[in-house]
Design a protein around this motif. Structure first.
Motif, PDB file in Angstrom:
ATOM      1  N   ASP A  37     -47.311 -25.090   7.341  1.00  0.00           N
ATOM      2  CA  ASP A  37     -46.262 -25.018   8.359  1.00  0.00           C
ATOM      3  C   ASP A  37     -45.381 -26.269   8.325  1.00  0.00           C
ATOM      4  O   ASP A  37     -44.158 -26.182   8.467  1.00  0.00           O
ATOM      5  CB  ASP A  37     -46.883 -24.844   9.743  1.00  0.00           C
ATOM      6  CG  ASP A  37     -46.694 -23.434  10.295  1.00  0.00           C
ATOM      7  OD1 ASP A  37     -46.045 -22.613   9.616  1.00  0.00           O
ATOM      8  OD2 ASP A  37     -47.203 -23.149  11.386  1.00  0.00           O
ATOM      9  N   ALA A  38     -46.027 -27.431   8.144  1.00  0.00           N
ATOM     10  CA  ALA A  38     -45.249 -28.672   8.069  1.00  0.00           C
ATOM     11  C   ALA A  38     -44.332 -28.656   6.855  1.00  0.00           C
ATOM     12  O   ALA A  38     -43.165 -29.083   6.927  1.00  0.00           O
ATOM     13  CB  ALA A  38     -46.191 -29.873   8.014  1.00  0.00           C
ATOM     14  N   THR A  39     -44.832 -28.156   5.726  1.00  0.00           N
ATOM     15  CA  THR A  39     -44.006 -28.063   4.521  1.00  0.00           C
ATOM     16  C   THR A  39     -42.852 -27.094   4.732  1.00  0.00           C
ATOM     17  O   THR A  39     -41.711 -27.357   4.330  1.00  0.00           O
ATOM     18  CB  THR A  39     -44.861 -27.612   3.325  1.00  0.00           C
ATOM     19  OG1 THR A  39     -45.966 -28.511   3.167  1.00  0.00           O
ATOM     20  CG2 THR A  39     -44.049 -27.589   2.047  1.00  0.00           C
ATOM     21  N   GLN A  74     -41.489 -26.322   7.591  1.00  0.00           N
ATOM     22  CA  GLN A  74     -40.536 -26.957   8.512  1.00  0.00           C
ATOM     23  C   GLN A  74     -39.629 -27.908   7.746  1.00  0.00           C
ATOM     24  O   GLN A  74     -38.415 -27.964   7.990  1.00  0.00           O
ATOM     25  CB  GLN A  74     -41.294 -27.723   9.601  1.00  0.00           C
ATOM     26  CG  GLN A  74     -42.045 -26.859  10.592  1.00  0.00           C
ATOM     27  CD  GLN A  74     -41.176 -26.365  11.733  1.00  0.00           C
ATOM     28  OE1 GLN A  74     -39.948 -26.490  11.704  1.00  0.00           O
ATOM     29  NE2 GLN A  74     -41.806 -25.782  12.739  1.00  0.00           N
ATOM     30  N   GLY A  75     -40.221 -28.679   6.816  1.00  0.00           N
ATOM     31  CA  GLY A  75     -39.420 -29.590   6.015  1.00  0.00           C
ATOM     32  C   GLY A  75     -38.424 -28.855   5.134  1.00  0.00           C
ATOM     33  O   GLY A  75     -37.267 -29.271   4.998  1.00  0.00           O
ATOM     34  N   LEU A  76     -38.876 -27.756   4.535  1.00  0.00           N
ATOM     35  CA  LEU A  76     -37.977 -26.957   3.709  1.00  0.00           C
ATOM     36  C   LEU A  76     -36.837 -26.386   4.539  1.00  0.00           C
ATOM     37  O   LEU A  76     -35.667 -26.423   4.127  1.00  0.00           O
ATOM     38  CB  LEU A  76     -38.756 -25.827   3.031  1.00  0.00           C
ATOM     39  CG  LEU A  76     -37.934 -24.835   2.202  1.00  0.00           C
ATOM     40  CD1 LEU A  76     -37.263 -25.542   1.037  1.00  0.00           C
ATOM     41  CD2 LEU A  76     -38.827 -23.700   1.699  1.00  0.00           C
ATOM     42  N   ALA A 104     -35.572 -27.597   7.221  1.00  0.00           N
ATOM     43  CA  ALA A 104     -34.652 -28.680   7.570  1.00  0.00           C
ATOM     44  C   ALA A 104     -33.737 -29.029   6.400  1.00  0.00           C
ATOM     45  O   ALA A 104     -32.559 -29.356   6.594  1.00  0.00           O
ATOM     46  CB  ALA A 104     -35.443 -29.907   8.002  1.00  0.00           C
ATOM     47  N   GLN A 105     -34.255 -28.928   5.180  1.00  0.00           N
ATOM     48  CA  GLN A 105     -33.461 -29.290   4.003  1.00  0.00           C
ATOM     49  C   GLN A 105     -32.400 -28.243   3.672  1.00  0.00           C
ATOM     50  O   GLN A 105     -31.308 -28.585   3.211  1.00  0.00           O
ATOM     51  CB  GLN A 105     -34.378 -29.467   2.791  1.00  0.00           C
ATOM     52  CG  GLN A 105     -35.293 -30.674   2.862  1.00  0.00           C
ATOM     53  CD  GLN A 105     -36.289 -30.689   1.718  1.00  0.00           C
ATOM     54  OE1 GLN A 105     -36.106 -30.006   0.717  1.00  0.00           O
ATOM     55  NE2 GLN A 105     -37.345 -31.481   1.866  1.00  0.00           N
ATOM     56  N   THR A 150     -31.147 -25.784   5.754  1.00  0.00           N
ATOM     57  CA  THR A 150     -30.352 -25.247   6.854  1.00  0.00           C
ATOM     58  C   THR A 150     -28.962 -25.873   6.876  1.00  0.00           C
ATOM     59  O   THR A 150     -28.808 -27.085   6.727  1.00  0.00           O
ATOM     60  CB  THR A 150     -31.048 -25.514   8.201  1.00  0.00           C
ATOM     61  OG1 THR A 150     -32.339 -24.929   8.167  1.00  0.00           O
ATOM     62  CG2 THR A 150     -30.263 -24.906   9.341  1.00  0.00           C
TER      63      THR A 150
END
Length: 346
Positions: A233-235, A237-239, A241-242, A244
């Motif tokens: 989930d953290a990965t 979320q990072g993806l 963010a990158q 979007t």
């Protein structure tokens, strides 16, 4: 099985007391698990000047004796020196999916009681055996990784925290705690009713344990899968963010190429996260954050993702909905926005 000793109870409960000093609502049904929870919370609170505690008992109205049992919980709370409220589930009781509907009603009532008491958390007595049964039920339902991670020690429902400090404790130890202290408790006959899947799994537990699938092993599996689920989930979320990009108010857009380059599991999670972010702008975020139970819709999500990837691969247009959010692919972007009203709807 050894009962829970005072020092162990302090280790289990003190972190909750420190995190929620404004108060806690204890969900107490009258069974041995929740009776032990109430007694241990009262004891630890007295010993360290803990937060205000409110005992809440839900009368589901499904058995003639349920009202008397809820009243008995209130009397027991008074003996512990704790205030109590009896919450009554009123209205239609469905013939099918009864336990699931009762669970939803129970959490809604507990959330109302918590808000009225100024508390931010509800504490339940779910234990290791409950966790094992949850894993098996979700496995049978075709769950993915998030579902097989089982119940979480801390989750959110109706904007409140649901805390489960006993997830690592065997039920037998909670029963032993009641017996050692002479605490009164009742047994819900629904726990043995074969028409309920959880009761049937409980009946099968000894045979599974003989093959190595005991509650300890299954709870350990859930804990390890929860660890992996949180990392993924953290990965994701990072993806998200990158990739979007800014889009219209209440909507968002992703770079389609970066989405395609991600592994399938991350693509699935990005779709859900993007959907939830759009719904959050409408105040329609999932009520059960951290326990969305995606296993109920996982096959449909996988099928949608496969169609989306196929369309992106050949540059074809794509337009489908996912949980109230419209997903469109065009001009190298994935766009997410609230599903428009259907023609003819108010």
């Amino acid at each position: 099985m050894a009962p829970i000793a005072p020092e162990e109870a302090r280790a289990l409960l003190a972190p909750l007391f420190d995190t929620f000093p404004e108060g806690l609502v204890l969900a107490v049904s009258g069974g041995p698990d929740s009776v032990a929870l109430a007694a241990l919370c009262a004891e630890v609170a007295r010993g360290r000047g803990g937060p205000p505690l409110l005992v809440a008992s839900v009368d589901h109205g499904l058995r003639p004796e349920s009202a008397a049992e809820a009243a008995g919980v209130a009397r027991f709370a008074a003996e512990l020196g704790l205030p109590a409220r009896v919450l009554v589930w009123e209205g239609h009781k469905p013939a099918r999916g009864l336990q699931a509907e009762a669970r939803r009603a129970r959490y809604a009532l507990l959330a109302q009681a918590a808000r009225a008491a100024g508390a931010r958390a509800v504490v339940t007595a779910h234990h290791r055996d409950d966790q094992a049964e949850t894993v098996l039920m979700r496995l049978a339902a075709g769950s993915g990784l998030s579902g097989l991670a089982g119940m979480r020690p801390l989750a959110r429902r109706h904007g409140l925290v649901v805390a489960r400090p006993f997830l690592g404790i065997a039920k037998d130890r909670l029963v032993a705690t009641c017996l050692a202290r002479g605490l009164p408790f009742v047994e819900d006959p629904a726990n043995r009713a074969p028409r309920f899947a959880r009761a049937r799994l409980r009946e099968a537990a000894p045979a599974l344990a003989r093959e190595g699938l005991d509650s300890g092993r299954l709870a350990t599996l859930a804990r390890r899968l929860a660890r992996a689920d949180e990392a993924l989930d953290a990965t994701a979320q990072g993806l998200l963010a990158q990739v979007t990009r800014a889009d219209a108010p209440g909507a968002l857009a992703l770079d389609a190429g970066a989405f395609l380059d991600a592994p399938e599991e991350l693509r699935l999670r990005v779709l859900v996260l993007a959907r939830d972010r759009v719904l959050a702008t409408l105040d329609e975020a999932a009520e059960d954050e951290g326990e969305r139970e995606p296993y109920r819709r996982l096959e449909r999500l996988e099928a949608l993702e496969a169609r989306l990837v196929a369309a992106l691969g050949v540059g074809a247009p794509f337009r489908e909905t996912i949980g109230g959010v419209l997903v469109e692919a065009r001009e190298g972007r994935l766009r997410f926005r609230p599903e428009p009203p259907r023609r003819g709807s108010a």
